[in-house]
Design an enzyme around this catalytic site. Structure first.
Site, short mmCIF file in Angstrom:
data_model
loop_
_atom_site.label_atom_id
_atom_site.label_comp_id
_atom_site.label_asym_id
_atom_site.label_seq_id
_atom_site.Cartn_x
_atom_site.Cartn_y
_atom_site.Cartn_z
N HIS A 27 -5.57 -9.13 -1.65
CA HIS A 27 -5.50 -9.43 -0.52
C HIS A 27 -6.81 -10.97 -0.51
O HIS A 27 -7.60 -10.46 -0.97
CB HIS A 27 -6.03 -7.98 0.50
CG HIS A 27 -4.43 -7.15 0.18
ND1 HIS A 27 -4.43 -6.09 -0.70
CD2 HIS A 27 -3.61 -7.01 0.77
CE1 HIS A 27 -3.75 -5.06 -0.37
NE2 HIS A 27 -3.31 -5.83 0.10
N TYR B 247 -8.16 -10.10 2.00
CA TYR B 247 -9.42 -8.97 2.80
C TYR B 247 -11.04 -8.62 1.23
O TYR B 247 -11.44 -8.82 1.95
CB TYR B 247 -9.56 -8.18 3.73
CG TYR B 247 -8.31 -7.04 3.51
CD1 TYR B 247 -9.18 -6.21 1.80
CD2 TYR B 247 -7.53 -6.74 3.91
CE1 TYR B 247 -8.22 -5.10 1.76
CE2 TYR B 247 -6.30 -5.72 2.88
CZ TYR B 247 -7.08 -5.31 2.48
OH TYR B 247 -6.12 -3.89 1.85
N GLU B 248 -10.10 -8.39 0.31
CA GLU B 248 -11.37 -9.11 -0.33
C GLU B 248 -11.57 -9.51 -1.08
O GLU B 248 -12.14 -9.28 -2.04
CB GLU B 248 -10.25 -8.23 -1.59
CG GLU B 248 -9.47 -7.13 -1.50
CD GLU B 248 -8.22 -6.37 -2.99
OE1 GLU B 248 -8.57 -6.45 -3.30
OE2 GLU B 248 -6.72 -7.19 -3.08
N HIS C 21 -3.35 0.63 -5.22
CA HIS C 21 -3.29 -0.40 -5.60
C HIS C 21 -3.37 -0.26 -7.19
O HIS C 21 -4.64 0.05 -7.33
CB HIS C 21 -3.72 -1.83 -5.15
CG HIS C 21 -2.94 -2.04 -3.87
ND1 HIS C 21 -2.35 -2.84 -3.88
CD2 HIS C 21 -3.63 -1.50 -2.40
CE1 HIS C 21 -1.39 -2.28 -2.04
NE2 HIS C 21 -2.66 -1.84 -1.74
N HIS D 210 -6.29 4.38 6.37
CA HIS D 210 -6.15 4.44 5.56
C HIS D 210 -5.19 5.28 5.08
O HIS D 210 -3.88 4.71 4.40
CB HIS D 210 -7.54 3.75 4.45
CG HIS D 210 -6.28 2.45 3.33
ND1 HIS D 210 -5.78 1.26 3.96
CD2 HIS D 210 -6.62 2.74 2.12
CE1 HIS D 210 -5.22 1.33 2.04
NE2 HIS D 210 -5.60 1.64 1.63
N ALA E 143 2.70 -1.99 4.01
CA ALA E 143 2.67 -1.32 5.10
C ALA E 143 1.90 -1.98 6.49
O ALA E 143 1.46 -2.39 6.36
CB ALA E 143 1.47 -0.26 5.28
N ASN F 223 1.95 3.71 10.79
CA ASN F 223 1.77 4.50 11.82
C ASN F 223 1.76 3.30 13.23
O ASN F 223 2.33 2.12 12.68
CB ASN F 223 -0.27 4.10 11.90
CG ASN F 223 -1.53 2.72 11.83
OD1 ASN F 223 -0.85 2.77 10.32
ND2 ASN F 223 -1.32 2.06 12.89
N MET G 140 -2.51 -7.14 6.50
CA MET G 140 -2.81 -7.74 6.25
C MET G 140 -2.67 -8.56 5.29
O MET G 140 -3.11 -8.47 4.47
CB MET G 140 -3.91 -7.20 5.96
CG MET G 140 -4.99 -5.63 7.55
SD MET G 140 -6.30 -4.93 7.14
CE MET G 140 -6.36 -4.04 8.68
N SER G 141 -1.01 -8.31 4.60
CA SER G 141 -0.31 -8.86 3.82
C SER G 141 0.79 -10.02 3.59
O SER G 141 0.54 -10.58 5.25
CB SER G 141 0.04 -7.79 2.37
OG SER G 141 0.87 -7.51 2.93
N SER H 282 0.62 -1.09 -0.17
CA SER H 282 0.10 0.57 -0.06
C SER H 282 1.11 0.91 0.17
O SER H 282 1.45 1.46 0.93
CB SER H 282 -0.66 -0.16 1.32
OG SER H 282 -2.03 -1.29 1.37
N1 HPA Z 1 -2.62 -2.59 11.17
C1 HPA Z 1 -3.28 -3.70 10.04
N2 HPA Z 1 -2.24 -3.45 9.25
C2 HPA Z 1 -2.08 -2.08 8.74
C3 HPA Z 1 -1.54 -1.51 9.54
C4 HPA Z 1 -2.42 -1.71 11.30
O1 HPA Z 1 -2.15 -0.80 12.29
N3 HPA Z 1 -1.29 -0.46 9.39
C5 HPA Z 1 -0.60 -0.06 7.68
N4 HPA Z 1 -1.28 -1.35 7.56
#
Ligand code: HPA
Length: 287
Positions: free
Chosen positions: A91, A93-94, A69, A260, A121, A246, A222-223, A34
């Site tokens: 992903h 989750y998609e 993406h 996001h 990310a 973050n 998540m990847s 991402s």
């Molecule tokens: N959690 C899960 N996936 C992420 C995060 C997060 O804080 N930041 C970027 N991808």
């Protein structure tokens, strides 16, 4: 059991289409996470192939698209080596199943790729990490896989690898050492740690964050791990780098929040340092 699985012939058909469009035979594959898509702009003499044009490429279950993406393979020269970059990944989750999420990795393997560089990310769990840091992935916790969402579930394709692949050294030591060396030389802070893979798309609760910390995870995302599992099964060497976009929130009364957009914005700012590290590793590729 996960069905339908792709056959070797499905990957071969996709590889044939790519070979028809470029004479390059990349040995290095790079998956951009991402906000990291701009790294593909550094590829020289690039041929871009939309995922839509590749036979058997998994179609988005709902025609959807995740912001940040792009959805294409970029094949060209990077630091003197032929590379194939995925600008946008699939992903879980998609709504893709794990065979679909990992389709591109097996396609790369069939194309001759033997080293996979994965980026993503991630949220920082380690309290020493700051948003904007890079983290070299030393190991992972495959929570997704351990809960039954593993791309190797189903009949084993022996032409790729063994039924029970070993994961003691998932992230190649020589590649890690080279990344550390490059970061030191370039004056870039490169953290190191364990990445834990969750399904998403819901961000974690503070209770989950505290639990993952106790488990020894340093970053959450998540990847990546699904792709690494299939890459290692097929004997590929792997280098992984997370952009800590973050800091994970561990207190339900916190006034801070994750978004996001923040992930994309911070990801974009980290790109130059990530590019320097990946460039350096590929330029001085350790055998
Ligand atoms: N959690 C899960 N996936 C992420 C995060 C997060 O804080 N930041 C970027 N991808």
């Amino acid at each position: 059991m996960l069905t339908p699985a792709f056959t070797r012939a499905d990957y071969e058909a996709a590889a044939d289409e790519i070979r028809r469009r470029t004479p390059r035979a990349p040995k290095i594959g790079i998956i951009l996470g991402s906000g990291l898509g701009p790294l593909a702009d550094s590829v020289e003499n690039a041929v871009a192939i939309s995922y839509r044009d590749i036979p058997n490429w998994p179609q988005a279950p709902h025609g959807g698209h995740v912001q940040g993406h792009k959805g294409q393979l970029v094949i060209g020269s990077f630091e003197g080596q032929d590379v194939v970059m995925m600008q946008g990944r699939l992903h879980f989750y998609e709504g893709y199943n794990m065979h679909q999420v990992t389709f591109p990795v097996r396609l790369m393997r069939v194309l001759g790729v033997d080293t996979l560089v994965v980026t993503n990310a991630a949220g920082g769990l380690n309290e020493n990490f700051k948003a904007g840091d890079l983290m070299l992935i030393t190991d992972h916790i495959n929570l997704l896989g351990q809960m039954g969402n593993n791309g190797l579930i189903g009949p084993n394709d022996d032409s790729f690898g063994d039924r029970f692949p070993i994961f003691t050294q998932a992230y190649d030591k020589k590649l890690r050492n080279k990344a550390i060396e490059i970061a030191q030389r370039e004056g870039i802070t490169l953290r190191q740690g364990v990445y834990i893979a969750l399904s998403g798309p819901a961000f974690e609760t503070p209770a989950e964050i505290r639990m993952f910390r106790m488990w020894g995870a340093d970053a959450v995302g998540m990847s990546t791990v699904p792709e690494v599992v299939v890459a290692r099964h097929a004997g590929m060497r792997v280098l992984g780098v997370s952009s800590i976009t973050n800091e994970a929130i561990d207190n339900q009364d916190s006034t801070k929040d994750v978004s996001h957009q923040e992930v994309l914005d911070v990801g974009a700012k980290i790109v130059p340092n990530l590019v320097k590290i990946i460039r350096g590793v590929i330029r001085e590729f350790p055998e």
